[in-house]
Design an enzyme around this catalytic site. Structure first.
Site, short mmCIF file in Angstrom:
data_model
loop_
_atom_site.label_atom_id
_atom_site.label_comp_id
_atom_site.label_asym_id
_atom_site.label_seq_id
_atom_site.Cartn_x
_atom_site.Cartn_y
_atom_site.Cartn_z
N LYS A 293 0.86 -1.19 0.00
CA LYS A 293 0.00 0.00 0.00
C LYS A 293 0.89 1.23 0.00
CE LYS A 293 -3.89 2.24 2.34
NZ LYS A 293 -3.89 3.00 3.58
N HIS B 21 -4.70 3.48 14.78
CA HIS B 21 -5.07 2.07 14.56
C HIS B 21 -3.88 1.19 14.91
CE1 HIS B 21 -2.73 3.05 11.00
NE2 HIS B 21 -2.58 1.76 10.79
N ASP C 206 -2.03 -2.40 13.30
CA ASP C 206 -2.04 -3.19 12.06
C ASP C 206 -2.56 -4.60 12.35
OD1 ASP C 206 -1.00 -1.04 10.76
OD2 ASP C 206 1.01 -1.88 10.47
N HIS D 67 -0.87 3.46 16.31
CA HIS D 67 -0.12 4.49 15.59
C HIS D 67 -1.03 5.25 14.64
CE1 HIS D 67 0.14 0.78 13.21
NE2 HIS D 67 0.28 1.53 12.13
#
Length: 358
Positions: free
Chosen positions: A216, A235, A237, A291
């Site tokens: 991404k 969020h 990961d 993060h």
């Protein structure tokens, strides 16, 4: 149709000359007080710093040297769950090529990029896109992105890979292979750090056949009101591991010991996050850290994130039995990777809908 989609792009919005951002990009009041000038933050030298880990020695023939290197990796994985990897074995030239190709894609006219547009509503998530509001607040993030599966080779859809610039396909393919080897090296070291057999974590996340590497490229345009927006909201990961390159413009923040810490830009490093998948398998010994990404007025920020993900349905993610005891019971219920993603989305929607009490 192109005009409608293009008008939803943050790049289009940013280059339109607006002085204030649309309200759907403005963060909630409780978040705004923590959004700061990222350039000022990056200059700070006091306080906690994201660790830098030299991983050259984790495959050393010398047992003592190897044990020390694994211990350093373990400490960073337990305390932070994120680190700058140096001496990672991926050549500077290949990293440069990946960055040049990604930047060149985003410099294409918007009509060209739209040829690769995804369609999230119909489930076509690979391709060029922008964040759609997926929570009750309807908030958007200040970024466009390009997303596709990068490895293994037989699962790629090459019709989604840009042919312009011409080096995009060769550079990204080679980089994905190098990262796959790096993932094996890291997972082996983390397995040993947990007192497990060397190949254990890799096997638990799908092994050579099933572990997927998703690329991404995040594109964060200049923002006229960076104090009101986020490039990526807070969020963790969901991946096993995430590897990140960036164009040396700061923006990554980690929530560490109750405060947002801005990651320094470390030349020739790859940032690595421990994801939820490894946190679950380790029964919380290794941390998947919260993060987010800040934006700024002066410089475009680009980052290249590669998420190493287990197969969605084939594996049940749960704490490994060797890491469970009476003193340390299982902290996570068994779920497939797909169920874990759904659980996080559901919880996020609930969080947004719940009244703020503090």
């Amino acid at each position: 149709m192109v005009t409608t989609v293009a008008s939803a792009r943050v790049e289009t919005l940013a280059s339109s000359g607006i002085q204030s951002i649309p309200r759907e990009y403005v963060r909630p009041q409780e978040e705004l007080s923590s959004i700061v000038n990222v350039f000022e933050e990056e200059k700070k030298r006091e306080g906690p710093q994201v660790p830098t880990i030299d991983i050259r020695d984790i495959a050393s023939e010398d047992r003592e040297v190897r044990a020390k290197a694994i211990e350093q990796l373990k400490a960073a994985a337990m305390d932070w769950g994120v680190m700058h990897l140096v001496n990672h074995g991926v050549s500077d030239d290949l990293i440069r090529r990946v960055k040049v190709a990604g930047e060149a894609f985003f410099q294409l006219p918007i009509e060209e990029k739209e040829k690769y547009a995804n369609d999230q509503a119909s489930g076509k998530i690979q391709g060029y896109g922008s964040k759609l509001a997926n929570n009750a607040s309807g908030q958007l993030e200040w970024e466009d992105y390009f997303f596709h599966l990068a490895y293994p080779e037989d699962k790629r859809d090459m019709s989604l890979w840009p042919t312009t610039p011409s080096d995009y396909i060769p550079a990204t393919s080679e980089y994905a292979e190098e990262l796959r080897a790096l993932a094996t090296k890291i997972l082996s070291a983390l397995s040993l750090a947990l007192g497990l057999e060397e190949g254990r974590l890799e096997k638990e996340v799908g092994g050579l056949e099933e572990l997927l590497l998703q690329m991404k490229i995040n594109y964060y345009p200049k923002c006229p009101q960076p104090e009101l927006a986020l490039g990526v909201e807070a969020h963790t990961d969901v991946s096993a591991l995430t590897f990140i390159l960036h164009n040396m413009v700061p923006g990554l923040q980690l929530f560490y010991e109750g405060k947002w810490i801005t990651a320094k830009c470390v030349p020739n490093s790859i940032i690595m996050h421990i994801g939820d998948t490894v946190e679950i398998l380790s029964n919380g010994k290794f941390k998947s850290i919260l993060h987010r990404g800040l934006v700024n007025k002066e410089k475009v920020r680009i980052s290249w994130a590669v998420f190493c993900e287990p197969p969605k349905e084939k594996i049940i993610l749960k704490p490994l039995p060797e890491l469970i005891s009476e003193a340390e019971p299982a902290r996570f219920p068994p779920r497939t990777f797909a169920q874990h993603i759904q659980y996080k989305l559901f919880r996020k929607t609930q969080d947004v809908q719940a009244p703020v009490t503090n």
